[in-house]
Enzyme design. Structure first.
Site, PDB file in Angstrom:
ATOM      1  N   SER A   1      39.869  27.774  43.851  1.00  0.00           N
ATOM      2  CA  SER A   1      38.582  28.098  44.985  1.00  0.00           C
ATOM      3  C   SER A   1      37.727  27.743  45.497  1.00  0.00           C
ATOM      4  CB  SER A   1      38.542  29.714  45.083  1.00  0.00           C
ATOM      5  OG  SER A   1      37.778  30.453  45.762  1.00  0.00           O
TER       6      SER A   1
ATOM      7  N   HIS B   1      42.218  26.540  47.695  1.00  0.00           N
ATOM      8  CA  HIS B   1      42.200  27.329  47.558  1.00  0.00           C
ATOM      9  C   HIS B   1      40.663  27.948  48.964  1.00  0.00           C
ATOM     10  CE1 HIS B   1      42.918  32.326  47.447  1.00  0.00           C
ATOM     11  NE2 HIS B   1      41.604  32.684  47.367  1.00  0.00           N
TER      12      HIS B   1
ATOM     13  N   ASP C   1      38.804  30.605  50.674  1.00  0.00           N
ATOM     14  CA  ASP C   1      38.431  31.823  50.837  1.00  0.00           C
ATOM     15  C   ASP C   1      37.465  32.321  52.345  1.00  0.00           C
ATOM     16  OD1 ASP C   1      39.405  33.483  48.548  1.00  0.00           O
ATOM     17  OD2 ASP C   1      37.931  32.122  47.457  1.00  0.00           O
TER      18      ASP C   1
ATOM     19  N   MET D   1      35.459  34.818  54.855  1.00  0.00           N
ATOM     20  CA  MET D   1      35.020  36.240  54.711  1.00  0.00           C
ATOM     21  C   MET D   1      33.639  36.270  55.305  1.00  0.00           C
ATOM     22  SD  MET D   1      33.556  36.347  50.892  1.00  0.00           S
ATOM     23  CE  MET D   1      34.439  35.485  49.046  1.00  0.00           C
TER      24      MET D   1
ATOM     25  N   HIS E   1      42.993  32.486  52.441  1.00  0.00           N
ATOM     26  CA  HIS E   1      43.061  34.040  51.909  1.00  0.00           C
ATOM     27  C   HIS E   1      41.452  34.623  53.384  1.00  0.00           C
ATOM     28  CE1 HIS E   1      41.453  36.770  48.584  1.00  0.00           C
ATOM     29  NE2 HIS E   1      41.915  37.473  50.334  1.00  0.00           N
TER      30      HIS E   1
ATOM     31  N   MET F   1      39.400  37.535  54.647  1.00  0.00           N
ATOM     32  CA  MET F   1      39.065  38.310  53.996  1.00  0.00           C
ATOM     33  C   MET F   1      38.131  38.930  55.138  1.00  0.00           C
ATOM     34  SD  MET F   1      38.253  37.917  50.176  1.00  0.00           S
ATOM     35  CE  MET F   1      38.158  35.824  50.120  1.00  0.00           C
TER      36      MET F   1
ATOM     37  N   MET G   1      44.464  40.964  44.514  1.00  0.00           N
ATOM     38  CA  MET G   1      42.918  41.035  43.549  1.00  0.00           C
ATOM     39  C   MET G   1      43.035  41.298  41.800  1.00  0.00           C
ATOM     40  SD  MET G   1      41.847  39.041  46.109  1.00  0.00           S
ATOM     41  CE  MET G   1      40.408  38.786  45.099  1.00  0.00           C
TER      42      MET G   1
ATOM     43  N   GLY H   1      32.678  35.438  43.733  1.00  0.00           N
ATOM     44  CA  GLY H   1      33.395  34.358  42.457  1.00  0.00           C
ATOM     45  C   GLY H   1      32.693  34.946  41.301  1.00  0.00           C
TER      46      GLY H   1
ATOM     47  N   ASP I   1      44.347  36.283  41.872  1.00  0.00           N
ATOM     48  CA  ASP I   1      42.650  35.716  42.446  1.00  0.00           C
ATOM     49  C   ASP I   1      42.109  36.689  41.886  1.00  0.00           C
ATOM     50  OD1 ASP I   1      40.748  34.616  43.894  1.00  0.00           O
ATOM     51  OD2 ASP I   1      41.320  35.364  45.633  1.00  0.00           O
TER      52      ASP I   1
HETATM   53  C1  DX5 Z   1      36.871  37.058  45.989  1.00  0.00           C
HETATM   54  C2  DX5 Z   1      37.731  35.194  45.881  1.00  0.00           C
HETATM   55  C3  DX5 Z   1      38.288  33.999  45.017  1.00  0.00           C
HETATM   56  C4  DX5 Z   1      37.020  33.929  44.302  1.00  0.00           C
HETATM   57  C5  DX5 Z   1      37.502  32.952  42.545  1.00  0.00           C
HETATM   58  O1  DX5 Z   1      36.540  37.368  46.970  1.00  0.00           O
HETATM   59  O2  DX5 Z   1      38.899  36.134  46.840  1.00  0.00           O
HETATM   60  O3  DX5 Z   1      39.568  33.756  45.664  1.00  0.00           O
HETATM   61  O4  DX5 Z   1      36.409  32.487  44.509  1.00  0.00           O
HETATM   62  O5  DX5 Z   1      36.472  33.254  41.972  1.00  0.00           O
HETATM   63  P1  DX5 Z   1      36.635  33.144  40.726  1.00  0.00           P
HETATM   64  O6  DX5 Z   1      38.155  32.292  39.894  1.00  0.00           O
HETATM   65  O7  DX5 Z   1      35.592  32.229  40.323  1.00  0.00           O
HETATM   66  O8  DX5 Z   1      36.789  34.505  40.461  1.00  0.00           O
HETATM   67 ZN    ZN Z   2      40.320  34.146  47.300  1.00  0.00          ZN
END
Ligand code: DX5
Ligand code: ZN
Length: 221
Positions: A8, A33, A35, A37, A66, A68, A142, A149, A181
């Site tokens: 990610s 990946h 993310d 947001m 992904h 969000m 999830m 993260g 994830d």
């Molecule tokens: C959280 C994200 C994840 C995150 C994972 O909302 O969707 O993809 O980056 O990070 P780690 O692997 O550090 O938990």
């Molecule tokens: Zn993610």
């Protein structure tokens, strides 16, 4: 099934993103990946389609986007045009709008020639997305609450992985991608794979390690 590792880029230094992408590919990553947001569905804001567009020419790896975000249907064309290979959308964001919105959004993603997937948060039963399994190339479970993260893996998700794999097999999609994830580490990766997941997202575990190649290889073993 072959395990795929999806680092990610949330954990990357955004000022040198291009270098991170090339280094991830050279280190044996299977997908990137991304993310996205929006500051509403989840608290932080990360990046939008411009990031996808800019990293697209830097790697041959599939870009696993992904989302969000609220109202995901309104944003699909931007991420598809930017070069996403797979787009996943949250059950919760869709359910707020209408019962049919998740299915409509998945179909819209497919209509752009992009793979699609549904995502459930740790507190949503995986059964809630069983009705859209036939439409999905991937389902994303999830294992932390989305937004940040570096959180701890929620162990109750193990059971959902098994249920998802069993149901996928029962409907003749035994090879469907099941992605996990959040909180994936060297310590829990084996158990997550044994439960039936074949795509592991790893943000902090990869980015905080000294040797990305060894870490990615270790997560697959
Ligand atoms: C959280 C994200 C994840 C995150 C994972 O909302 O969707 O993809 O980056 O990070 P780690 O692997 O550090 O938990
Ligand atoms: Zn993610």
């Amino acid at each position: 099934m072959q395990t795929k590792i999806a680092p990610s880029i949330l954990s990357a230094d955004f000022s040198v993103m291009g270098e991170a992408i090339k280094k991830l590919e050279a280190s044996g990553a299977d997908l990137i990946h991304c993310d996205v947001m929006d500051g509403s569905f989840v608290e932080p804001i990360t990046f939008g389609g411009q990031m996808i567009k800019n990293i697209r020419p830097l790697t041959k790896l599939p870009l696993d986007v992904h989302l969000m975000i609220e109202h995901p249907k309104t944003q699909i064309k931007f991420f598809a045009d930017a070069g996403a290979d797979i787009i996943t959308v949250h059950y919760k964001a869709c359910k707020k709008i209408s019962d049919g919105y998740l299915e409509e959004t998945l179909k819209l993603i497919r209509s752009h020639g992009v793979k699609c997937g549904a995502v459930v948060n740790p507190d949503v039963p995986v059964e809630n997305i069983f009705p859209v399994f036939p439409l999905c190339d991937m389902v994303l479970l999830m294992s932390v609450f989305p937004g940040y993260g570096g959180q701890k893996f929620i162990p109750e998700v193990m059971d959902k992985i098994k249920k998802a794999r069993e149901y996928a097999a029962a409907i003749g999609k035994g090879d469907m991608d099941i992605e996990i994830d959040g909180g994936v580490t060297m310590e829990n990766a084996g158990a997550i794979r044994a439960a039936g997941a074949n795509v592991l997202v790893a943000g902090s575990t990869v980015f905080n390690s000294k040797d990305w190649k060894a870490t990615i290889a270790g997560l697959k073993k």
